[in-house]
Design a protein around this motif. Structure first.
Motif, PDB file in Angstrom:
ATOM      1  N   VAL A 111       8.563   3.130 -10.962  1.00 57.20           N
ATOM      2  CA  VAL A 111       7.992   1.974 -11.663  1.00 57.20           C
ATOM      3  C   VAL A 111       8.016   0.757 -10.741  1.00 57.20           C
ATOM      4  O   VAL A 111       7.038   0.005 -10.634  1.00 57.20           O
ATOM      5  N   TYR A 112       9.150   0.552 -10.061  1.00 56.80           N
ATOM      6  CA  TYR A 112       9.256  -0.556  -9.108  1.00 56.80           C
ATOM      7  C   TYR A 112       8.200  -0.454  -8.015  1.00 56.80           C
ATOM      8  O   TYR A 112       7.571  -1.458  -7.646  1.00 56.80           O
ATOM      9  N   ASP A 113       7.990   0.753  -7.486  1.00 53.98           N
ATOM     10  CA  ASP A 113       7.079   0.905  -6.355  1.00 53.98           C
ATOM     11  C   ASP A 113       5.635   0.618  -6.754  1.00 53.98           C
ATOM     12  O   ASP A 113       4.872   0.049  -5.967  1.00 53.98           O
ATOM     13  N   VAL A 114       5.251   0.991  -7.979  1.00 52.63           N
ATOM     14  CA  VAL A 114       3.920   0.630  -8.470  1.00 52.63           C
ATOM     15  C   VAL A 114       3.818  -0.888  -8.572  1.00 52.63           C
ATOM     16  O   VAL A 114       2.805  -1.495  -8.178  1.00 52.63           O
ATOM     17  N   PHE A 115       4.872  -1.524  -9.077  1.00 50.51           N
ATOM     18  CA  PHE A 115       4.921  -2.992  -9.174  1.00 50.51           C
ATOM     19  C   PHE A 115       4.805  -3.622  -7.790  1.00 50.51           C
ATOM     20  O   PHE A 115       4.055  -4.592  -7.597  1.00 50.51           O
ATOM     21  N   ASP A 116       5.537  -3.075  -6.826  1.00 51.18           N
ATOM     22  CA  ASP A 116       5.513  -3.604  -5.454  1.00 51.18           C
ATOM     23  C   ASP A 116       4.117  -3.498  -4.855  1.00 51.18           C
ATOM     24  O   ASP A 116       3.647  -4.419  -4.179  1.00 51.18           O
ATOM     25  N   HIS A 117       3.445  -2.388  -5.083  1.00 50.65           N
ATOM     26  CA  HIS A 117       2.066  -2.233  -4.606  1.00 50.65           C
ATOM     27  C   HIS A 117       1.140  -3.249  -5.271  1.00 50.65           C
ATOM     28  O   HIS A 117       0.259  -3.824  -4.618  1.00 50.65           O
ATOM     29  N   ALA A 118       1.349  -3.472  -6.561  1.00 53.02           N
ATOM     30  CA  ALA A 118       0.465  -4.377  -7.318  1.00 53.02           C
ATOM     31  C   ALA A 118       0.591  -5.820  -6.834  1.00 53.02           C
ATOM     32  O   ALA A 118      -0.421  -6.486  -6.577  1.00 53.02           O
ATOM     33  N   VAL A 119       1.825  -6.307  -6.676  1.00 53.32           N
ATOM     34  CA  VAL A 119       2.023  -7.715  -6.309  1.00 53.32           C
ATOM     35  C   VAL A 119       1.634  -7.969  -4.856  1.00 53.32           C
ATOM     36  O   VAL A 119       1.417  -9.125  -4.463  1.00 53.32           O
ATOM     37  N   ASN A 120       1.537  -6.914  -4.056  1.00 50.77           N
ATOM     38  CA  ASN A 120       1.150  -7.072  -2.649  1.00 50.77           C
ATOM     39  C   ASN A 120      -0.282  -6.596  -2.389  1.00 50.77           C
ATOM     40  O   ASN A 120      -0.675  -6.400  -1.236  1.00 50.77           O
ATOM     41  N   ASN A 121      -1.064  -6.410  -3.473  1.00 49.20           N
ATOM     42  CA  ASN A 121      -2.480  -6.033  -3.377  1.00 49.20           C
ATOM     43  C   ASN A 121      -2.695  -4.754  -2.566  1.00 49.20           C
ATOM     44  O   ASN A 121      -3.595  -4.669  -1.724  1.00 49.20           O
ATOM     45  N   LYS A 122      -1.866  -3.747  -2.834  1.00 41.74           N
ATOM     46  CA  LYS A 122      -1.949  -2.479  -2.110  1.00 41.74           C
ATOM     47  C   LYS A 122      -2.398  -1.321  -3.006  1.00 41.74           C
ATOM     48  O   LYS A 122      -2.384  -0.172  -2.573  1.00 41.74           O
ATOM     49  N   LEU A 123      -2.777  -1.617  -4.240  1.00 39.30           N
ATOM     50  CA  LEU A 123      -3.123  -0.548  -5.176  1.00 39.30           C
ATOM     51  C   LEU A 123      -4.331   0.257  -4.704  1.00 39.30           C
ATOM     52  O   LEU A 123      -4.345   1.481  -4.794  1.00 39.30           O
ATOM     53  N   VAL A 124      -5.342  -0.427  -4.198  1.00 39.74           N
ATOM     54  CA  VAL A 124      -6.570   0.252  -3.793  1.00 39.74           C
ATOM     55  C   VAL A 124      -6.387   0.960  -2.455  1.00 39.74           C
ATOM     56  O   VAL A 124      -6.765   2.124  -2.292  1.00 39.74           O
ATOM     57  N   SER A 125      -5.799   0.262  -1.492  1.00 39.77           N
ATOM     58  CA  SER A 125      -5.650   0.850  -0.154  1.00 39.77           C
ATOM     59  C   SER A 125      -4.727   2.054  -0.148  1.00 39.77           C
ATOM     60  O   SER A 125      -4.857   2.956   0.684  1.00 39.77           O
ATOM     61  N   ASN A 126      -3.777   2.098  -1.071  1.00 43.20           N
ATOM     62  CA  ASN A 126      -2.844   3.227  -1.175  1.00 43.20           C
ATOM     63  C   ASN A 126      -3.048   3.959  -2.493  1.00 43.20           C
ATOM     64  O   ASN A 126      -2.085   4.352  -3.160  1.00 43.20           O
ATOM     65  N   TYR A 127      -4.292   4.177  -2.856  1.00 45.65           N
ATOM     66  CA  TYR A 127      -4.606   4.749  -4.166  1.00 45.65           C
ATOM     67  C   TYR A 127      -3.992   6.128  -4.373  1.00 45.65           C
ATOM     68  O   TYR A 127      -3.600   6.488  -5.492  1.00 45.65           O
TER      69      TYR A 127
END
Length: 278
Positions: A111-127
């Motif tokens: 859950v934390y790691d998804v949050f970390d990706h979201a706040v650092n705008n990495k959701l798309v690049s690391n889909y």
């Protein structure tokens, strides 16, 4: 619930979950775990990457936190494998405080790691990572909520034993360790061995378990686990080949190049894939 031939038979749709654990303890552990890894991340921000690192600092920090998660959970799973043989008595119904807490702690990290990706705008690049995490959170959340299938999750978490060396290898690359350093070579080989022993073998065990205990799983879990295992059976051979090509075969190629240099009267060594004269 009744027993037949030593195997518990039950209706997966009416089962109320293991009486040995409390649902509130599971979700409390998830929340605590989330903030533990958030605190580790903030500490990593303060410490900063190694001096030799160049590139996206977030990538180093994310890998470092993932490595610590693998260390904690991997050691916890190894303890289960060595000292808790009772887990194998029933991979669906067996549950105790230790494995339930370990599962919940691991879910907190994802859950934390998804949050970390979201706040650092990495959701798309690391889909692909996010899709994997969503599947994990769904599966772990199901098992926490219904207090069932927890031993199967422990088998799935065997991959974290391999991830200790997988992430260690990447952190060493970030710090620009020479590929011919003895410690880097050791990490590479441990990564290779644990990939086979814990990652591939874990997937095989879960696949066999689904086949033999199909009637003891709900339809929802059938859909999820079959689709997930199908993806894993496709991905793992690809990952194994990349590991074999990029690490194991590279070491033999580097050894051959050094031997040719010596035969030609030159003295050199291969560092990070390049020939350096000495």
């Amino acid at each position: 619930m009744e027993s037949k031939g030593g195997t518990f038979e039950f209706d997966p749709y009416t089962y109320k979950g293991s009486p040995n654990v409390e649902l509130s303890d599971g979700y409390t552990t998830v929340v605590i775990s989330f903030f533990v890894f958030l605190a580790i991340n903030l500490a990593a921000v303060k410490i900063g990457p190694p001096k030799n690192f160049t590139g996206d600092v977030w990538r180093w920090r994310n890998t470092f936190v993932s490595w610590l998660h693998a260390d904690i959970v991997g050691v916890g799973v190894l303890y289960c494998l060595l000292f808790k043989p009772e887990i194998s008595t029933d991979l669906i119904l067996y549950c105790d405080t230790y494995i339930y807490t370990l599962l919940s702690f691991s879910m907190g990290y994802f859950v934390y790691d998804v949050f970390d990706h979201a706040v650092n705008n990495k959701l798309v690049s690391n889909y692909e990572v996010i899709l994997h995490h969503i599947g994990v959170v769904w599966s772990f959340g199901y098992n926490i909520q219904y207090k069932v299938n927890v031993p199967y999750t422990i088998i799935a978490l065997m991959t974290e034993i391999n991830s200790i060396f997988l992430h260690a290898r990447k952190l060493m690359q970030f710090d620009k360790w020479p590929f011919d350093h003895w410690l880097y070579k050791m990490v590479v080989w441990l990564n290779f061995i644990t990939f086979i022993r814990f990652r591939i073998w874990g997937v095989i065990l879960i696949g066999w378990g689904i086949y033999t205990e199909w009637d003891r799983l709900t339809l929802v879990y059938h859909i999820f686990i079959v689709s997930t295992m199908f993806v894993m059976y496709l991905i793992n051979p690809i990952l194994f080949w990349r590991l074999l090509k990029n690490d194991i075969l590279r070491q033999f190629r580097s050894k051959d190049k050094n031997e040719k240099l010596s035969m030609n009267g030159n003295h050199g060594k291969i560092v990070n894939g390049e020939c350096h004269q000495t």
